[in-house]
Scaffold this active site. Structure first.
Site, PDB file in Angstrom:
ATOM      1  CB  CYS A  13      -0.884  -0.041   1.236  1.00  0.00           C
ATOM      2  SG  CYS A  13      -1.613   1.523   1.704  1.00  0.00           S
ATOM      3  CD  GLU A  14      -0.156   5.241  -4.018  1.00  0.00           C
ATOM      4  OE1 GLU A  14      -0.913   6.213  -4.163  1.00  0.00           O
ATOM      5  OE2 GLU A  14       0.494   4.742  -4.962  1.00  0.00           O
ATOM      6  CG  HIS A  15      -2.406   5.651   0.908  1.00  0.00           C
ATOM      7  ND1 HIS A  15      -3.586   5.113   0.450  1.00  0.00           N
ATOM      8  CD2 HIS A  15      -2.078   6.628   0.033  1.00  0.00           C
ATOM      9  CE1 HIS A  15      -3.951   5.748  -0.648  1.00  0.00           C
ATOM     10  NE2 HIS A  15      -3.056   6.662  -0.926  1.00  0.00           N
ATOM     11  CG  HIS A  16      -1.177   2.976   5.759  1.00  0.00           C
ATOM     12  ND1 HIS A  16      -2.298   2.875   4.968  1.00  0.00           N
ATOM     13  CD2 HIS A  16      -1.435   3.955   6.652  1.00  0.00           C
ATOM     14  CE1 HIS A  16      -3.200   3.763   5.361  1.00  0.00           C
ATOM     15  NE2 HIS A  16      -2.709   4.425   6.387  1.00  0.00           N
ATOM     16  CD  GLN A  73      -7.546  -4.464  -4.948  1.00  0.00           C
ATOM     17  OE1 GLN A  73      -7.296  -4.546  -3.755  1.00  0.00           O
ATOM     18  NE2 GLN A  73      -8.534  -5.143  -5.503  1.00  0.00           N
ATOM     19  CG  HIS A  94      -5.965  -3.476   0.791  1.00  0.00           C
ATOM     20  ND1 HIS A  94      -5.322  -2.520   0.048  1.00  0.00           N
ATOM     21  CD2 HIS A  94      -6.716  -4.194  -0.087  1.00  0.00           C
ATOM     22  CE1 HIS A  94      -5.675  -2.643  -1.229  1.00  0.00           C
ATOM     23  NE2 HIS A  94      -6.523  -3.654  -1.328  1.00  0.00           N
ATOM     24  CB  CYS A 128      -3.187  -0.295   5.341  1.00  0.00           C
ATOM     25  SG  CYS A 128      -4.196  -0.369   3.847  1.00  0.00           S
TER      26      CYS A 128
END
Length: 193
Positions: A83-86, A124, A152, A154
């Protein structure tokens, strides 16, 4: 997607992991953590290797003339992403279909294309579109369909902590988008055990 500016050596990246451990209140020199910064750096390089792969080199000419115009479907391709956020894992599977227009793609190349885009920091939704567009670009197919189903970490390990949730994304291009019967056939085939 824009390529990273420069690939850092594993040793240089390990220094950042060492600083992160210290920032978390850990001692990177304690027995259990000795070598962890370098191992983590090498793991991250492996998990994001898709940035350094090209579609042309990956396909490597594995396109073959074919008179087949029936659906080609590769189901249940495992995918592992971050995940690019976490920076936490995304784990799932992908189903890819295309309608050939004079040529077919080597079977293993479909899975390799999925991996190339999964092995990047991702959301995704973008990954699913990138896979579909790459298959379309490479094959010149009449249509491409991609469905990704993933869990996910996250969402499971932090935040709302929903353990049984699965995200499903789909992208339909060409005939799969325009023809409800073709799209329905694809969806029926991927639902079958």
């Amino acid at each position: 997607m824009k390529a990273p500016l420069k690939l850092m050596s594993a040793e240089a990246l390990a220094d950042h992991y060492r600083k992160m451990l210290v920032g978390l209140g850990e001692d990177p020199e304690r027995e259990g953590l000795k070598g962890t910064p370098l191992r983590a750096a090498k793991a991250m390089q492996y998990l994001t290797r898709g940035y350094h792969e090209s579609l042309e080199e990956l396909v490597n000419g594995a396109l073959f003339a074919s008179s087949s115009d029936e659906m080609v479907l590769v189901k249940d391709i495992e995918l592992y992403s971050l995940c690019e956020h976490h920076l936490l894992p995304i784990i799932g599977k992908c189903h890819v279909a295309y309608l050939p227009d004079g040529k077919v793609l080597g079977l293993s190349k479909v899975a390799r294309i999925v991996d190339m885009f999964a092995r990047r920091l991702q959301i995704q939704e973008s990954m699913t579109r990138e896979i579909a567009q790459a298959i379309m670009d490479v094959t010149g197919a009449k249509g491409v369909a991609v469905v990704a189903e993933a869990r996910h970490m996250c969402m499971m390990m932090r935040g709302v902590e929903k353990q049984n949730s699965t995200m499903v994304t789909s992208v339909m291009l060409g005939t799969f988008r325009e023809d409800a019967r073709t799209r329905s056939e694809f969806m029926d085939l991927i639902r079958r055990g």
